[in-house]
Design a protein around this motif. Structure first.
Motif, short mmCIF file in Angstrom:
data_model
loop_
_atom_site.label_atom_id
_atom_site.label_comp_id
_atom_site.label_asym_id
_atom_site.label_seq_id
_atom_site.Cartn_x
_atom_site.Cartn_y
_atom_site.Cartn_z
N PHE A 74 15.29 10.13 24.66
CA PHE A 74 16.36 10.98 24.16
C PHE A 74 16.03 11.56 22.79
CE2 PHE A 74 19.78 8.86 26.99
CZ PHE A 74 19.29 9.57 28.07
N TYR A 75 15.29 10.84 21.98
CA TYR A 75 14.86 11.40 20.69
C TYR A 75 13.89 12.56 20.94
CZ TYR A 75 12.99 11.86 16.01
OH TYR A 75 12.59 12.35 14.80
N CYS A 76 12.99 12.39 21.90
CA CYS A 76 12.07 13.46 22.28
C CYS A 76 12.85 14.67 22.79
CB CYS A 76 11.10 12.96 23.34
SG CYS A 76 9.97 14.21 23.95
N ALA A 77 13.87 14.43 23.59
CA ALA A 77 14.70 15.53 24.08
C ALA A 77 15.38 16.25 22.93
CB ALA A 77 15.74 15.00 25.07
N TYR A 78 15.86 15.50 21.94
CA TYR A 78 16.49 16.11 20.76
C TYR A 78 15.47 16.95 19.99
CZ TYR A 78 18.74 16.50 16.20
OH TYR A 78 19.25 16.97 15.03
N LEU A 79 14.24 16.44 19.84
CA LEU A 79 13.18 17.21 19.17
C LEU A 79 12.90 18.52 19.90
CD1 LEU A 79 10.52 14.46 18.31
CD2 LEU A 79 11.96 15.72 16.71
N VAL A 80 12.80 18.45 21.21
CA VAL A 80 12.54 19.65 22.01
C VAL A 80 13.68 20.65 21.86
CG1 VAL A 80 12.33 20.51 24.39
CG2 VAL A 80 11.04 18.50 23.68
N TRP A 100 32.33 9.16 15.13
CA TRP A 100 30.91 9.49 14.99
C TRP A 100 30.43 10.28 16.22
CZ3 TRP A 100 26.54 8.52 17.88
CH2 TRP A 100 25.34 8.86 17.29
N LEU A 101 30.86 9.85 17.40
CA LEU A 101 30.45 10.54 18.62
C LEU A 101 30.93 11.99 18.62
CD1 LEU A 101 29.07 10.35 21.39
CD2 LEU A 101 31.28 9.66 22.32
N GLY A 102 32.19 12.20 18.27
CA GLY A 102 32.73 13.57 18.23
C GLY A 102 32.01 14.44 17.22
N GLN A 103 31.73 13.89 16.05
CA GLN A 103 31.02 14.65 15.01
C GLN A 103 29.58 14.94 15.44
OE1 GLN A 103 28.55 13.20 12.63
NE2 GLN A 103 28.34 15.18 11.63
N SER A 104 28.95 13.98 16.08
CA SER A 104 27.56 14.17 16.51
C SER A 104 27.45 15.20 17.62
CB SER A 104 26.96 12.85 16.99
OG SER A 104 26.90 11.93 15.93
N LEU A 105 28.43 15.24 18.51
CA LEU A 105 28.39 16.22 19.61
C LEU A 105 28.47 17.65 19.08
CD1 LEU A 105 30.53 14.58 22.41
CD2 LEU A 105 28.07 14.95 22.39
N THR A 106 29.17 17.84 17.99
CA THR A 106 29.27 19.20 17.45
C THR A 106 28.04 19.58 16.64
OG1 THR A 106 30.49 18.40 15.52
CG2 THR A 106 31.78 19.18 17.40
N THR A 107 27.39 18.62 15.99
CA THR A 107 26.23 18.95 15.16
C THR A 107 24.92 18.86 15.93
OG1 THR A 107 26.12 16.67 14.34
CG2 THR A 107 27.35 18.26 13.01
N MET A 108 24.68 17.74 16.58
CA MET A 108 23.41 17.54 17.28
C MET A 108 23.50 17.78 18.77
SD MET A 108 22.01 14.11 15.38
CE MET A 108 23.28 13.11 16.08
N GLY A 109 24.69 17.84 19.30
CA GLY A 109 24.91 17.94 20.74
C GLY A 109 24.21 19.09 21.43
N PRO A 110 24.34 20.32 20.94
CA PRO A 110 23.69 21.44 21.64
C PRO A 110 22.17 21.28 21.74
CG PRO A 110 25.33 22.26 20.12
CD PRO A 110 25.21 20.80 19.87
N ALA A 111 21.54 20.88 20.64
CA ALA A 111 20.08 20.69 20.66
C ALA A 111 19.70 19.55 21.59
CB ALA A 111 19.56 20.42 19.25
N PHE A 112 20.46 18.47 21.54
CA PHE A 112 20.18 17.32 22.40
C PHE A 112 20.33 17.67 23.87
CE2 PHE A 112 21.96 13.41 24.45
CZ PHE A 112 20.76 12.74 24.56
N LEU A 113 21.43 18.33 24.24
CA LEU A 113 21.66 18.66 25.65
C LEU A 113 20.67 19.69 26.17
CD1 LEU A 113 25.55 18.64 25.74
CD2 LEU A 113 23.97 16.90 26.59
N LEU A 114 20.31 20.67 25.34
CA LEU A 114 19.29 21.64 25.75
C LEU A 114 17.95 20.93 25.94
CD1 LEU A 114 18.40 24.54 26.36
CD2 LEU A 114 17.90 24.78 23.91
N GLY A 115 17.62 20.03 25.03
CA GLY A 115 16.38 19.26 25.16
C GLY A 115 16.38 18.41 26.41
N CYS A 116 17.53 17.81 26.74
CA CYS A 116 17.63 17.01 27.98
C CYS A 116 17.39 17.89 29.20
CB CYS A 116 18.99 16.33 28.07
SG CYS A 116 19.18 14.94 26.97
N LEU A 117 17.96 19.09 29.20
CA LEU A 117 17.77 20.01 30.33
C LEU A 117 16.31 20.40 30.46
CD1 LEU A 117 18.84 21.88 32.56
CD2 LEU A 117 19.18 23.61 30.80
N ILE A 118 15.67 20.78 29.36
CA ILE A 118 14.27 21.19 29.40
C ILE A 118 13.38 20.03 29.83
CG2 ILE A 118 12.31 21.93 27.98
CD1 ILE A 118 14.38 23.58 26.33
N CYS A 119 13.58 18.86 29.24
CA CYS A 119 12.75 17.70 29.58
C CYS A 119 12.96 17.26 31.03
CB CYS A 119 13.05 16.54 28.64
SG CYS A 119 12.45 16.78 26.97
#
Length: 154
Positions: A74-80, A100-119
């Motif tokens: 998941f860290y790799c997915a976030y990097l991607v 924390w979860l709500g705040q993280s979804l708004t800040t890191m969520g888009p990059a993380f979910l896009l990385g998950c999709l690509i990976c």
């Protein structure tokens, strides 16, 4: 839980191991392994059944992501995702709270979910085509061994 699929579970391709069902199951399992959701195995089964690929292999392959491998995956997915979006990676301290979860979804969520999709797409494709190559290689080796044994008998 699988009752939803009814008679589809009686399809022999779900239980037999052949080239088509194995490579499809491997691709589906690796695709589902990168999704940050609970019950990844259920998602894998839900995709494997209508696609008529080996059900046990699709479910088992999901375990590439397990409690030990999930953080690096998941860290790799976030990097991607951060790289693709061109956003700066934010440092964070994990807290087990809804705030924390709500705040993280708004800040890191888009990059993380896009990385998950690509990976997941890349891992699924690599798994699918790699198993195809390995399967073909093993068949070629088996035929070569048969020819060699036949020549030795003559």
């Amino acid at each position: 839980m699988l009752k939803v699929f009814g008679t589809m579970l009686h399809d022999p391709n779900l239980w037999l191991l052949n080239r088509r069902s194995a490579k499809g199951a491997f691709g589906i399992g690796l695709f589902c392994a990168f999704w940050p959701i609970p019950f990844q195995m259920a998602l894998s089964a839900a995709l494997a059944i209508p696609m008529r690929v080996n059900l046990p292999l699709a479910i088992t392959t999901v375990w590439v992501s397990n409690p030990i491998t999930m953080p690096p995956l998941f860290y790799c997915a976030y990097l991607v995702g951060s790289t693709v979006l061109g956003t700066e990676m934010s440092h964070f301290n994990f807290e087990l709270s809804w705030a924390w979860l709500g705040q993280s979804l708004t800040t890191m969520g888009p990059a993380f979910l896009l990385g998950c999709l690509i990976c997941s797409l890349v891992a699924g494709a690599i798994g699918y085509f790699s198993l195809e190559l390995v399967w073909r290689w093993s068949v070629v080796k088996a035929w070569e061994e048969r020819r060699r044994m036949k020549r030795e008998d003559v």
